[in-house]
Scaffold this motif. Structure first.
Motif, PDB file in Angstrom:
ATOM      1  N   MET A 168       0.829  -1.197   0.000  1.00 53.14           N
ATOM      2  CA  MET A 168       0.000   0.000   0.000  1.00 53.14           C
ATOM      3  C   MET A 168       0.867   1.253   0.000  1.00 53.14           C
ATOM      4  N   ILE A 169       1.964   1.236   0.781  1.00 46.12           N
ATOM      5  CA  ILE A 169       2.841   2.399   0.837  1.00 46.12           C
ATOM      6  C   ILE A 169       3.435   2.671  -0.541  1.00 46.12           C
ATOM      7  N   ARG A 170       3.775   1.603  -1.290  1.00 45.49           N
ATOM      8  CA  ARG A 170       4.322   1.786  -2.627  1.00 45.49           C
ATOM      9  C   ARG A 170       3.303   2.471  -3.534  1.00 45.49           C
ATOM     10  N   ARG A 171       2.028   2.065  -3.419  1.00 43.51           N
ATOM     11  CA  ARG A 171       1.003   2.627  -4.293  1.00 43.51           C
ATOM     12  C   ARG A 171       0.762   4.101  -3.982  1.00 43.51           C
ATOM     13  N   MET A 172       1.028   4.528  -2.728  1.00 41.87           N
ATOM     14  CA  MET A 172       0.800   5.909  -2.333  1.00 41.87           C
ATOM     15  C   MET A 172       2.008   6.801  -2.636  1.00 41.87           C
ATOM     16  N   ARG A 173       3.087   6.222  -3.131  1.00 40.52           N
ATOM     17  CA  ARG A 173       4.308   6.982  -3.389  1.00 40.52           C
ATOM     18  C   ARG A 173       4.044   8.057  -4.452  1.00 40.52           C
ATOM     19  N   PRO A 174       4.553   9.290  -4.253  1.00 38.34           N
ATOM     20  CA  PRO A 174       4.343  10.348  -5.243  1.00 38.34           C
ATOM     21  C   PRO A 174       4.866   9.936  -6.627  1.00 38.34           C
ATOM     22  N   GLU A 175       4.136  10.316  -7.653  1.00 40.92           N
ATOM     23  CA  GLU A 175       4.470   9.878  -9.017  1.00 40.92           C
ATOM     24  C   GLU A 175       5.872  10.269  -9.469  1.00 40.92           C
ATOM     25  N   PRO A 176       6.377  11.475  -9.126  1.00 44.87           N
ATOM     26  CA  PRO A 176       7.747  11.817  -9.564  1.00 44.87           C
ATOM     27  C   PRO A 176       8.815  10.839  -9.066  1.00 44.87           C
ATOM     28  N   LEU A 177       8.505  10.088  -7.998  1.00 42.84           N
ATOM     29  CA  LEU A 177       9.493   9.155  -7.452  1.00 42.84           C
ATOM     30  C   LEU A 177       9.452   7.783  -8.131  1.00 42.84           C
ATOM     31  N   PHE A 178       8.449   7.539  -8.963  1.00 43.67           N
ATOM     32  CA  PHE A 178       8.322   6.217  -9.579  1.00 43.67           C
ATOM     33  C   PHE A 178       9.606   5.763 -10.267  1.00 43.67           C
ATOM     34  N   PRO A 179      10.259   6.616 -11.112  1.00 37.55           N
ATOM     35  CA  PRO A 179      11.477   6.146 -11.801  1.00 37.55           C
ATOM     36  C   PRO A 179      12.604   5.753 -10.840  1.00 37.55           C
ATOM     37  N   LEU A 180      12.634   6.395  -9.653  1.00 33.70           N
ATOM     38  CA  LEU A 180      13.726   6.124  -8.708  1.00 33.70           C
ATOM     39  C   LEU A 180      13.537   4.807  -7.971  1.00 33.70           C
ATOM     40  N   LEU A 182       7.682  17.636   2.417  1.00 36.75           N
ATOM     41  CA  LEU A 182       8.323  16.734   3.375  1.00 36.75           C
ATOM     42  C   LEU A 182       7.770  15.317   3.282  1.00 36.75           C
ATOM     43  N   ARG A 183       6.528  15.184   2.885  1.00 40.91           N
ATOM     44  CA  ARG A 183       5.991  13.843   2.633  1.00 40.91           C
ATOM     45  C   ARG A 183       6.811  13.158   1.534  1.00 40.91           C
ATOM     46  N   THR A 184       7.145  13.912   0.495  1.00 40.95           N
ATOM     47  CA  THR A 184       7.990  13.360  -0.575  1.00 40.95           C
ATOM     48  C   THR A 184       9.337  12.923  -0.015  1.00 40.95           C
ATOM     49  N   LEU A 229      10.004  11.860   3.030  1.00 36.97           N
ATOM     50  CA  LEU A 229       9.822  10.627   3.792  1.00 36.97           C
ATOM     51  C   LEU A 229       9.709   9.417   2.868  1.00 36.97           C
ATOM     52  N   TYR A 230       9.011   9.578   1.760  1.00 36.16           N
ATOM     53  CA  TYR A 230       8.928   8.492   0.786  1.00 36.16           C
ATOM     54  C   TYR A 230      10.288   8.234   0.143  1.00 36.16           C
ATOM     55  N   LEU A 231      11.024   9.304  -0.136  1.00 38.02           N
ATOM     56  CA  LEU A 231      12.328   9.166  -0.787  1.00 38.02           C
ATOM     57  C   LEU A 231      13.274   8.334   0.064  1.00 38.02           C
ATOM     58  N   PHE A 232      13.232   8.541   1.388  1.00 34.24           N
ATOM     59  CA  PHE A 232      14.116   7.805   2.292  1.00 34.24           C
ATOM     60  C   PHE A 232      13.414   6.631   2.966  1.00 34.24           C
ATOM     61  N   GLU A 233      12.221   6.303   2.482  1.00 30.38           N
ATOM     62  CA  GLU A 233      11.508   5.082   2.881  1.00 30.38           C
ATOM     63  C   GLU A 233      11.307   4.981   4.390  1.00 30.38           C
ATOM     64  N   ARG A 234      10.862   6.076   4.996  1.00 24.32           N
ATOM     65  CA  ARG A 234      10.538   6.061   6.427  1.00 24.32           C
ATOM     66  C   ARG A 234       9.085   5.592   6.575  1.00 24.32           C
ATOM     67  N   ASP A 235       8.897   4.275   6.464  1.00 24.83           N
ATOM     68  CA  ASP A 235       7.560   3.705   6.341  1.00 24.83           C
ATOM     69  C   ASP A 235       6.689   3.921   7.575  1.00 24.83           C
ATOM     70  N   ALA A 236       7.293   3.894   8.772  1.00 23.86           N
ATOM     71  CA  ALA A 236       6.490   4.069   9.989  1.00 23.86           C
ATOM     72  C   ALA A 236       5.836   5.451   9.995  1.00 23.86           C
ATOM     73  N   ALA A 237       6.585   6.466   9.579  1.00 25.28           N
ATOM     74  CA  ALA A 237       6.036   7.816   9.530  1.00 25.28           C
ATOM     75  C   ALA A 237       4.962   7.923   8.451  1.00 25.28           C
ATOM     76  N   TYR A 261       1.767   6.531   9.683  1.00 26.64           N
ATOM     77  CA  TYR A 261       1.125   7.484  10.600  1.00 26.64           C
ATOM     78  C   TYR A 261       0.362   8.550   9.815  1.00 26.64           C
ATOM     79  N   LEU A 262       1.002   9.100   8.769  1.00 29.11           N
ATOM     80  CA  LEU A 262       0.355  10.146   7.987  1.00 29.11           C
ATOM     81  C   LEU A 262      -0.889   9.617   7.278  1.00 29.11           C
ATOM     82  N   ARG A 263      -0.815   8.391   6.802  1.00 27.64           N
ATOM     83  CA  ARG A 263      -1.952   7.813   6.099  1.00 27.64           C
ATOM     84  C   ARG A 263      -3.105   7.516   7.064  1.00 27.64           C
TER      85      ARG A 263
END
Length: 699
Positions: A1-13, A680-682, A684-692, A695-697
């Motif tokens: 689920m966290i992967r699906r919520m990842r911002p689109e600009p980060l998909f290529p990374l 900042l949400r981006t 957190l996704y970039l550095f894969e801080r899944d617990a945070a 929480y946001l979700r």
């Protein structure tokens, strides 16, 4: 689920590296050894230097010992005369001739690579062998007729066996082409003061200009990004745990005072202060999250026992989670005896408990017939249900991790349990901010009176044969001796790194000293470990050969000597813990640190620190300074995030800034809903801080 919520600009990374140029399944398998599975992992794999290939002399002017790039014509091939002789290629430029030797290379490949008469550009280190100028195994071979060239500078990346530098550089270059434009999450004033470039420019500069002053600033920007993501995740986790419904645990009677008066000693000033801090937290309507640091022998268990009594006297239950079964059983015996006259019902639950015996404990726990449950990781497993857990105490937190801390705290069905985390391993401030930033901190800086000093000495392992004879008089007067070995069996590591083995040392010492020698290690059955430790405590054995299973909690007042083999292999904090096993009674203790010569300079400094001080907080800071945080505790700290870019020792100023920034962010915008918050949400996704992110979700 966290992967699906990842911002689109980060998909290529976050795509697999197999989509990059030159990265097939075989190369991808090699990259995994470097921690690289996704494109973003390559971005974090920064170069650790660069090679200057701008020196391009003629053969006649070329200087041995330098890295040079030469344009030459192939003159001749001379295969080696035997298997140990190199294959030689000769080339020149009209001013001189150079020899290009290859060992174990295929002749057909060399003939295709260096066809006679063809021009080639070769780059590598020059050496002179007799009167001959050589370039052994050139780093680069380029064909100028095909438009190929050799770069003037070249980045140096970490490598692994089978992965060439050229292949890795190609993959990194391909990854850099995928860099997206991301919203700026840095505070504008702070970024301007630090002269930080934007994120995309920082990544490019760090990879493409490692020797340039601009790369230093770029790396600091990326290190701060990582630290901010880490501190923000910790701050959000703290908020999540704090906002769970807590309650005031106010004792109904005088149980704490009764148990305190029954202790065979008075609490120290520090113990009394810390206990008051804990009880004040427990009596507030919000949940307690507190870290208790105390040096070896400072009396943390007594404080925890009285805190548990406060929770029990408030009508709830308490849990004490410890890292080993040996320690759990020892605490059960000690605390059951101390609470015998008070009516406190103590039980122990470990992985060894099975069947009916285990079910009886679980039934009593759920019915509220157990006041204090002591155990190992078995406590937080499914099916272990408390009637009403008020206080969760976790001993030696670094053995467990934040996730397990939260699992145990969630065992309370009525309200979130208060959490008290204890460690006898002093933690440097920078590590504490990273691993325990969600907690308030208490420290016990003094030791109970009457603890004997420990004399620490450093000895070469070449003197090990003398020790048995020197220990005989001590054993004859009923002193106890620990003998610590780092491994269990001799075949646990390759021959070149093999260390002293507990079982082998046990056999040798038993042959010399007889049946008074015992053995305990982690591979033994729990009941056998208990029996070995009890025999040692009763004096049936007086010298105990052991691995680090005795590192924490084992209390034998008669133990006056500890011998630690290959002490240079241990972390200083772990050595300090082991040293704390002796001098626990009225007699002074001795710690003998045996090292295998030759002893390196850093290892020598570390052992000297241990010899010169018994202050665990100073020892932890010195260990951090000399070795860094990666293996500070002798085992990897499961509570410390794996930092890829930041260095906690060098970037301490950035960590403090990130800590303060994160607290302000969460205070001002706890849901990260504003413009900077969304950026900042981006992060957190970039550095894969899944617990945070979870929480946001959860909103």
């Amino acid at each position: 689920m966290i992967r699906r919520m990842r911002p689109e600009p980060l998909f290529p990374l976050f795509a697999p590296v197999t989509g990059l140029k030159g990265v097939g399944p075989r190369i991808a398998t090699l990259l995994v050894k470097l921690g690289v599975e996704k494109v973003v992992d390559l971005l974090w794999l920064l170069p650790n230097g660069q090679i200057d290939r701008s020196y391009r002399p003629t053969v006649e002017d070329a200087e041995p010992g330098r890295i040079a790039t030469l344009t030459v014509s192939v003159l001749d091939h001379r295969p080696g005369r035997g298997p140990r002789q190199p294959y030689r290629v000769y080339a020149g430029d009209g001013t001189g001739v150079i020899e290009i030797p290859y060992f174990n290379a295929r002749p057909d490949w060399l003939q295709r690579t260096f066809p006679p008469g063809a021009q080639r550009i070769v780059s590598g280190r020059l050496e002179r062998y007799g009167d001959v100028l050589q370039m052994v195994h050139p780093d680069h071979i380029a064909d100028p007729e095909r438009g190929e060239s050799v770069p003037e500078t070249e980045m140096v990346y970490p490598l692994t066996a089978g992965l060439s530098a050229k292949t890795l550089r190609t993959a990194v270059a391909s990854a850099l082409q995928r860099l997206p434009a991301l919203p700026e999450w840095q505070d504008a004033a702070f970024a301007a003061r630090e002269r930080f470039p934007d994120w995309r420019s920082a990544v490019r500069t760090a990879h493409e200009m490692p020797g340039d002053p601009a790369a230093v600033i770029a790396r600091r920007r990326l290190a701060y990004d990582e630290l901010l993501a880490s501190q923000l995740a910790v701050a959000l986790t703290r908020r999540q745990m704090k906002r769970q419904s807590g309650r005031a645990l106010s004792p109904r009677g005088r149980l704490v005072e009764t148990l305190r008066e029954a202790l065979p000693w008075q609490l120290t000033v520090a113990q009394d202060r810390v206990l008051r801090e804990i009880r004040a937290d427990m009596e507030k309507p919000v949940r307690m999250l507190r870290l208790l640091q105390g040096d070896v022998g400072s009396g943390k268990t007594a404080v925890a026992w009285l805190a548990a009594a406060a929770a029990i006297d408030a009508g709830t239950q308490a849990a004490l989670m410890v890292p080993t079964e040996v320690l759990a059983r020892q605490h059960e015996r000690t605390l059951s005896a101390q609470g015998a006259g008070s009516g406190i019902r103590v039980a122990c639950l470990t992985g060894r408990d099975k069947g009916k015996a285990r079910q009886q404990i679980l039934d009593r726990l759920a019915a509220g017939e157990i006041d204090l449950l002591i155990g190992t990781h078995a406590i937080f497993q499914d099916g272990v249900d408390f009637r009403d857990l008020g206080l969760a105490i976790i001993d030696e937190q670094h053995r467990f991790g934040v996730h397990q801390r939260m699992l145990l705290a969630a065992k309370s069905a009525r309200a979130a349990a208060d959490v008290l985390v204890m460690t006898a391993t002093p933690i440097p401030r920078t590590v504490a901010m990273t691993a325990y930033g969600d907690m308030d901190v208490s420290r016990i800086e003094e030791r109970p009176p009457g603890r004997a000093p420990v004399d620490t000495r450093i000895l070469s392992a070449e003197r090990v044969d003398e020790l048995a004879d020197r220990l005989r008089p001590l054993l004859a007067r009923d002193d106890r001796v620990y003998w610590i070995c780092p491994l269990v069996e001799e075949d646990e590591q390759a021959e070149e790194t093999r260390t002293a083995a507990a079982e082998a040392r046990y056999r040798e010492l038993r042959q010399q000293l007889g049946t008074q020698v015992g053995l305990v290690h982690g591979r033994m059955k729990p009941e056998d470990k208990d029996a070995a430790l009890q025999a040692f405590a009763r004096g049936e054995t007086r010298l105990l050969v052991a691995t680090t299973v005795v590192e924490v909690g084992v209390d034998v007042p008669e133990a006056t000597v500890i011998v630690i083999e290959e002490a240079e292999r241990f972390g200083l904090a772990q050595l300090h813990q082991l040293r704390g096993r002796v001098g626990r009674g009225s007699r002074p203790g001795t710690c003998l640190l045996l090292y295998r010569p030759p002893l390196g300079e850093t290892a020598r400094k570390r052992l000297q620190v241990l010899r010169d001080t018994d202050d665990g907080f100073r020892i932890a800071e010195e260990d951090f300074r000399l070795r860094g945080p990666g293996d500070l505790l002798g085992t990897r700290q499961s509570g410390v995030p794996d930092l890829k870019l930041a260095d906690l020792e060098k970037d301490g100023d950035l960590l403090a800034a990130a800590h303060d920034d994160a607290r302000l962010i969460v205070h001002a915008d706890p849901e990260l809903a504003g413009p900077r918050g969304r950026a900042l949400r981006t992060l957190l996704y970039l550095f894969e801080r899944d617990a945070a992110i979870r929480y946001l979700r959860s909103g």
